[in-house]
Design a protein around this motif. Structure first.
Motif, mmCIF file in Angstrom:
data_model
loop_
_atom_site.group_PDB
_atom_site.id
_atom_site.type_symbol
_atom_site.label_atom_id
_atom_site.label_comp_id
_atom_site.label_asym_id
_atom_site.label_seq_id
_atom_site.Cartn_x
_atom_site.Cartn_y
_atom_site.Cartn_z
ATOM 1 N N LYS A 1 0.832 -1.213 0.000
ATOM 2 C CA LYS A 1 0.000 0.000 0.000
ATOM 3 C C LYS A 1 0.863 1.259 0.000
ATOM 4 O O LYS A 1 0.550 2.252 0.646
ATOM 5 C CB LYS A 1 -0.930 -0.006 1.216
ATOM 6 N N ALA A 2 1.965 1.214 -0.770
ATOM 7 C CA ALA A 2 2.880 2.354 -0.821
ATOM 8 C C ALA A 2 2.214 3.588 -1.410
ATOM 9 O O ALA A 2 2.476 4.719 -0.975
ATOM 10 C CB ALA A 2 4.128 1.987 -1.619
ATOM 11 N N SER A 3 1.346 3.402 -2.397
ATOM 12 C CA SER A 3 0.668 4.544 -3.017
ATOM 13 C C SER A 3 -0.239 5.252 -2.005
ATOM 14 O O SER A 3 -0.309 6.486 -1.977
ATOM 15 C CB SER A 3 -0.159 4.086 -4.225
ATOM 16 N N MET A 4 -0.928 4.478 -1.184
ATOM 17 C CA MET A 4 -1.755 5.060 -0.126
ATOM 18 C C MET A 4 -0.889 5.841 0.863
ATOM 19 O O MET A 4 -1.237 6.955 1.260
ATOM 20 C CB MET A 4 -2.527 3.965 0.614
ATOM 21 N N ARG B 1 1.980 7.226 0.313
ATOM 22 C CA ARG B 1 2.465 8.452 -0.330
ATOM 23 C C ARG B 1 1.387 9.525 -0.327
ATOM 24 O O ARG B 1 1.662 10.702 -0.048
ATOM 25 C CB ARG B 1 2.899 8.169 -1.770
ATOM 26 N N SER B 2 0.169 9.143 -0.622
ATOM 27 C CA SER B 2 -0.946 10.086 -0.662
ATOM 28 C C SER B 2 -1.169 10.739 0.702
ATOM 29 O O SER B 2 -1.390 11.960 0.797
ATOM 30 C CB SER B 2 -2.215 9.352 -1.110
ATOM 31 N N ILE B 3 -1.088 9.955 1.757
ATOM 32 C CA ILE B 3 -1.292 10.473 3.115
ATOM 33 C C ILE B 3 -0.154 11.403 3.513
ATOM 34 O O ILE B 3 -0.377 12.489 4.061
ATOM 35 C CB ILE B 3 -1.401 9.300 4.117
ATOM 36 N N LEU B 4 1.073 10.993 3.218
ATOM 37 C CA LEU B 4 2.240 11.820 3.535
ATOM 38 C C LEU B 4 2.163 13.157 2.792
ATOM 39 O O LEU B 4 2.442 14.210 3.367
ATOM 40 C CB LEU B 4 3.524 11.081 3.159
ATOM 41 N N LYS B 5 1.769 13.107 1.541
ATOM 42 C CA LYS B 5 1.693 14.333 0.738
ATOM 43 C C LYS B 5 0.603 15.268 1.274
ATOM 44 O O LYS B 5 0.826 16.477 1.414
ATOM 45 C CB LYS B 5 1.421 13.982 -0.722
ATOM 46 N N GLU B 6 -0.562 14.711 1.575
ATOM 47 C CA GLU B 6 -1.679 15.552 2.018
ATOM 48 C C GLU B 6 -1.429 16.185 3.382
ATOM 49 O O GLU B 6 -1.601 17.408 3.550
ATOM 50 C CB GLU B 6 -2.968 14.717 2.081
ATOM 51 N N TYR B 7 -1.031 15.373 4.363
ATOM 52 C CA TYR B 7 -0.984 15.848 5.747
ATOM 53 C C TYR B 7 0.357 16.472 6.144
ATOM 54 O O TYR B 7 0.419 17.192 7.152
ATOM 55 C CB TYR B 7 -1.315 14.706 6.710
ATOM 56 N N VAL B 8 1.401 16.203 5.365
ATOM 57 C CA VAL B 8 2.708 16.741 5.728
ATOM 58 C C VAL B 8 3.241 17.695 4.656
ATOM 59 O O VAL B 8 3.406 18.895 4.904
ATOM 60 C CB VAL B 8 3.719 15.596 5.983
ATOM 61 N N VAL B 9 3.506 17.183 3.470
ATOM 62 C CA VAL B 9 4.162 17.989 2.436
ATOM 63 C C VAL B 9 3.281 19.157 2.004
ATOM 64 O O VAL B 9 3.710 20.316 2.041
ATOM 65 C CB VAL B 9 4.548 17.108 1.219
ATOM 66 N N ASP B 10 2.036 18.874 1.601
ATOM 67 C CA ASP B 10 1.144 19.947 1.149
ATOM 68 C C ASP B 10 0.755 20.877 2.294
ATOM 69 O O ASP B 10 0.646 22.100 2.104
ATOM 70 C CB ASP B 10 -0.116 19.360 0.508
ATOM 71 N N LEU C 1 8.871 10.720 -0.308
ATOM 72 C CA LEU C 1 7.944 10.708 -1.442
ATOM 73 C C LEU C 1 8.532 9.923 -2.610
ATOM 74 O O LEU C 1 7.834 9.140 -3.264
ATOM 75 C CB LEU C 1 7.617 12.141 -1.881
ATOM 76 N N MET C 2 9.824 10.123 -2.870
ATOM 77 C CA MET C 2 10.489 9.420 -3.966
ATOM 78 C C MET C 2 10.494 7.909 -3.719
ATOM 79 O O MET C 2 10.192 7.108 -4.622
ATOM 80 C CB MET C 2 11.921 9.940 -4.101
ATOM 81 N N LEU C 3 10.819 7.516 -2.495
ATOM 82 C CA LEU C 3 10.844 6.089 -2.149
ATOM 83 C C LEU C 3 9.464 5.461 -2.310
ATOM 84 O O LEU C 3 9.319 4.367 -2.874
ATOM 85 C CB LEU C 3 11.330 5.916 -0.706
ATOM 86 N N LEU C 4 8.448 6.157 -1.844
ATOM 87 C CA LEU C 4 7.087 5.627 -1.940
ATOM 88 C C LEU C 4 6.594 5.614 -3.384
ATOM 89 O O LEU C 4 5.801 4.754 -3.768
ATOM 90 C CB LEU C 4 6.147 6.429 -1.043
ATOM 91 N N ASP C 5 7.078 6.574 -4.201
ATOM 92 C CA ASP C 5 6.784 6.550 -5.635
ATOM 93 C C ASP C 5 7.306 5.260 -6.267
ATOM 94 O O ASP C 5 6.600 4.578 -7.013
ATOM 95 C CB ASP C 5 7.446 7.738 -6.338
ATOM 96 N N LEU C 6 8.555 4.941 -5.947
ATOM 97 C CA LEU C 6 9.184 3.746 -6.513
ATOM 98 C C LEU C 6 8.453 2.494 -6.087
ATOM 99 O O LEU C 6 8.189 1.594 -6.905
ATOM 100 C CB LEU C 6 10.661 3.679 -6.086
ATOM 101 N N HIS C 7 8.103 2.405 -4.799
ATOM 102 C CA HIS C 7 7.396 1.220 -4.312
ATOM 103 C C HIS C 7 5.953 1.193 -4.797
ATOM 104 O O HIS C 7 5.391 0.116 -5.018
ATOM 105 C CB HIS C 7 7.427 1.183 -2.781
ATOM 106 N N GLY C 8 5.348 2.378 -4.975
ATOM 107 C CA GLY C 8 3.980 2.441 -5.462
ATOM 108 C C GLY C 8 3.822 1.840 -6.840
ATOM 109 O O GLY C 8 2.809 1.227 -7.156
ATOM 110 N N ASN C 9 4.873 2.007 -7.658
ATOM 111 C CA ASN C 9 4.834 1.417 -8.997
ATOM 112 C C ASN C 9 4.861 -0.102 -8.973
ATOM 113 O O ASN C 9 4.539 -0.759 -9.961
ATOM 114 C CB ASN C 9 6.030 1.926 -9.817
#
Length: 256
Positions: free
Chosen positions: A208-211, A213-222, A244-252
């Motif tokens: 669930k790496a994509s999930m 990443r989405s949570i990290l981006k919404e609640y922290v980065v953004d 984010l980069m690591l989770l991008d790679l695993h999300g794929n």
């Protein structure tokens, strides 16, 4: 000690201890906080203390000094465990759930660091029974800098993994994502990051790496960009892009 004398003595020793900490004279500050603790214990024994909130700066100081290695301990961390137990007792006497759940979080964290995951989870269950984010989160953050109770629930997902309870761990991740994070103060990005960090790796390791990443981006980065913008800083800022980069790679690779 009379109540007034005890309280003055405690406040003076805590103030002296804090002053030495600010001067980075950590070993010298230990006796001041310990003298305050001794006075607190004597006042409690003689029922000479009416305001138990005066105790909390003592515990905060001693826990920081433990964290910084200014207090030597045995292999079983007897000193720390005794201090945590007293913190829980004082918070219970004080009656404010804000301090009580913070004390329980400290106790659970201490037990987990000693590898006693079942005991840590038992204390975490007590915390969950008392903690209501809408009522307690802001108060905990105001008193202690961030919501250590919510963070402790997130950490418990790792402890469940350690004892082989993957299903329960993923359920805790869902609880953090859907029930806790939406009720936190989004401006407190440090708190959000501390809550998300434990569950990110559990989600990643369970496809669930994509999930994550989405949570990290919404609640922290953004959230950091929205509330603080370019040029601002936060303690874990240097980890945002690499994670984010690591989770991008695993999300794929999710579902591959």
């Amino acid at each position: 000690h009379k109540p007034a004398e005890s309280e003055v003595s405690i406040k003076l020793n805590v103030a002296f201890g804090k002053a030495l900490v600010n001067l980075e004279r950590f070993p010298e500050s230990v006796p001041a906080f310990e003298m305050a603790l001794t006075t607190l214990n004597e006042a409690n024994s003689s029922h000479a203390l009416t305001d138990h909130s005066i105790a909390f700066p003592i515990f905060s100081g001693l826990f920081l000094l433990l964290k910084w290695g200014a207090i030597e301990q045995d292999d079983d961390h007897t000193y720390e465990q005794s201090l945590v137990a007293q913190f829980v007792d004082e918070a219970r006497l004080h009656g404010d759930p804000v301090h009580y759940v913070r004390a329980l979080a400290t106790q659970a964290d201490t037990l987990a660091r000693l590898g006693r995951f079942e005991s840590a989870l038992s204390v975490n269950s007590q915390l969950r029974a008392v903690y209501v984010p809408e009522m307690h989160s802001e108060g905990i953050s105001k008193a202690y800098g961030s919501d250590r109770a919510a963070q402790n629930i997130s950490l418990s997902a790792i402890w469940l993994i350690e004892i082989g309870k993957v299903k329960e761990s993923l359920e805790t991740c869902d609880l953090v994502i859907h029930e806790l994070l939406p009720k936190m103060n989004l401006r407190n990005v440090h708190n959000s990051f501390a809550m998300i960090l434990p569950i990110v790796w559990i989600l990643k390791d369970n496809g669930k790496a994509s999930m994550a990443r989405s949570i990290l981006k919404e609640y922290v980065v953004d959230a950091f960009k929205e509330y603080f913008g370019e040029g601002a800083s936060t303690y874990f800022l240097y980890l945002h892009s690499p994670m984010l980069m690591l989770l991008d790679l695993h999300g794929n690779q999710d579902g591959v």
